[in-house]
Enzyme design. Structure first.
Site: not given
Ligand code: AMP
Length: 226
Positions: A15, A90, A129, A159, A170
């Site tokens: 994404k 989400r 990654r 990360r 996740r």
């Molecule tokens: P991502 O980079 O999108 O994988 O996000 C990393 C982490 O940020 C996720 O595992 C959540 O802990 C938090 N996070 C990001 N976006 C959201 C969202 N829309 N709702 C809740 N937690 C989020």
């Protein structure tokens, strides 16, 4: 024609990379809620530091915080003609809040793209990654020897939430909280699915065609004018 795009899909589906490419091509901002949180942590912002514990465990940050962040970001002038959201919504409750925000904006429909990838492939991608610690870009997954970012030269790091145990959590959290969003959106005429288990250039081509098609459908153009 407004391009208000949401990219759905599990962690590791591509994404972020695809949202960045599409947003650059069309001159709209890519808004990644994960990136906003990671930047906030680097800057020592209280809200983001509070979210960090949940992020490190692979859990979701609370809806209220995330909806507040996105509402503020979408109100900025650069998002007036469209945006690509990566990582939001989400949960179904975030999806409902976004619908309410879109009603207030009155700037055309949401285009929802679900990027699908089989679970084994996701685990493989996530466990290898790396991202740039300076600009946040994803590293080229085919160049595992690279130590620095191809875009800004910053050092590449893993990360903190990409270790094996957190990756599985996740993916579980995605299946439980985010997959229901597919049911929430799938009956809309501007909902599309794209196969993310293809080379990135191919995924980008499919996304481009499918999003433009959905935008035209959304804008109410008759078929003959597409
Ligand atoms: P991502 O980079 O999108 O994988 O996000 C990393 C982490 O940020 C996720 O595992 C959540 O802990 C938090 N996070 C990001 N976006 C959201 C969202 N829309 N709702 C809740 N937690 C989020």
């Amino acid at each position: 024609m407004a391009l208000n795009v949401i990219m759905l899909g599990p962690p590791g589906a591509g994404k972020g990379t695809q949202a960045e490419r599409f947003a650059q091509t069309h001159g709209v901002p890519k808004i990644s809620t994960g990136e906003i949180l990671r930047e906030g942590i680097q800057q020592g912002l209280a809200l983001a530091l509070k979210a960090k514990e949940k992020m490190d465990r692979g859990e979701l940050v609370d809806d209220e915080t995330m909806i507040g962040i996105v509402r503020e970001r979408l109100s900025r002038p650069d998002a007036a003609l469209g945006f690509v959201l990566d990582g939001f919504p989400r949960t179904v409750s975030q999806g409902r809040a976004l619908d309410a925000i879109m009603e207030d904006r009155a700037s055309g429909p949401l285009i929802v793209v679900d990027i699908t990838v089989p679970q084994e492939e996701l685990v493989r991608r996530l466990s290898t990654r790396r991202i740039c610690s300076t600009c946040g870009a994803n590293a080229d997954p085919t160049d595992s020897a690279a130590a620095t970012c191809g875009q800004c030269g910053g050092p590449l790091v893993t990360r903190t939430d990409d270790n094996d145990r957190v990756v599985l959590e996740r993916l579980r959290v995605y299946a439980e909280n985010t997959k229901p969003l597919v049911d929430y959106y799938c009956s809309r005429p501007t909902f599309r699915t794209v196969n993310g288990a293809q080379p990135p250039d191919r995924v980008a081509e499919e996304l481009e065609a499918t999003i433009i098609d959905a935008a035209r459908v959304g804008a109410g153009l008759p078929l003959a004018q597409r």
